[in-house]
Design a protein around this motif. Structure first.
Motif: not given
Ligand code: HEC
Length: 150
Positions: A33, A36-37, A40-41, A44, A86, A91, A95, A98, A127-128, A131-132, A136-137
């Motif tokens: 997480d 992501m925050i 990655i977010w 992207s 994970w 997974w 990944a 991405l 890619a996002c 995986c979500h 993603r829960p």
């Molecule tokens: C390989 C897996 C994977 C990829 C690829 C991935 N994510 Fe995620 N992402 C997750 C998981 C799993 C969670 C939830 C994590 C958790 O709840 O602990 C998540 C959560 C998030 C969140 C929520 C964060 C929050 O706490 O609110 C965002 C925003 C996000 N991802 C953006 C992205 C973006 C944008 C991309 C692509 C550029 C991306 N992710 C690619 C697995 C991935």
């Protein structure tokens, strides 16, 4: 005294023949997480919105932009790290998508090719979402490519 010196010498030789130092164990610092925050977010988003935001202009701005694309590509490696991945199956496939999209963005950034980066948007989005959808829960599942506007 002589014996001590001899002992030190011998142990010194023994130390010199000790096996090479082991590589340190990889240890995640942030959670999935956090990655992501923190980057990655936002990184992207710079791909998704490249045509609607201020484009990098100076050499320095391009260098920083390029660095953020590199971080995005490398973040996929961080997601696959032991202790953070994970699982060892789907997974990794998610990944890798991405990493492919991030690598393409990095290559295009090095060439300062804005059109190419804009054209990567769908691949990055898939890619996002891929995986979500899988992991993603509480994520509302979405199609891999954005629905065309009516
Ligand atoms: C390989 C897996 C994977 C990829 C690829 C991935 N994510 Fe995620 N992402 C997750 C998981 C799993 C969670 C939830 C994590 C958790 O709840 O602990 C998540 C959560 C998030 C969140 C929520 C964060 C929050 O706490 O609110 C965002 C925003 C996000 N991802 C953006 C992205 C973006 C944008 C991309 C692509 C550029 C991306 N992710 C690619 C697995 C991935």
């Amino acid at each position: 005294m002589k014996i001590l010196a001899l002992l030190l010498l011998v142990s010194g030789v023994a130390l010199a023949q000790a096996p090479a130092v082991q590589a340190p164990t990889l240890k995640p610092v942030g959670t999935v997480d956090d990655l992501m925050i923190s980057f990655i977010w936002p990184a992207s988003d710079e791909v998704f919105y490249i045509t609607t935001r201020d484009l990098p202009k100076t050499e320095e701005e391009w260098l920083h932009f390029r660095g953020r694309m590199l971080m995005l590509a490398e973040s996929a490696n961080l997601l696959m790290m032991p202790g953070r991945a994970w699982d060892n199956d789907q997974w990794m496939k998610d990944a890798l998508r991405l990493r492919d999209a991030g690598t393409a963005a990095y290559v295009a950034a090095k060439a300062k090719d804005v059109d190419k980066i804009a054209a990567l948007s769908d691949q990055m989005y898939a890619a996002c979402v891929g995986c979500h959808n899988d992991y993603r829960p509480n994520y509302r599942k979405r199609p891999l490519t954005p629905e065309p506007l009516p």
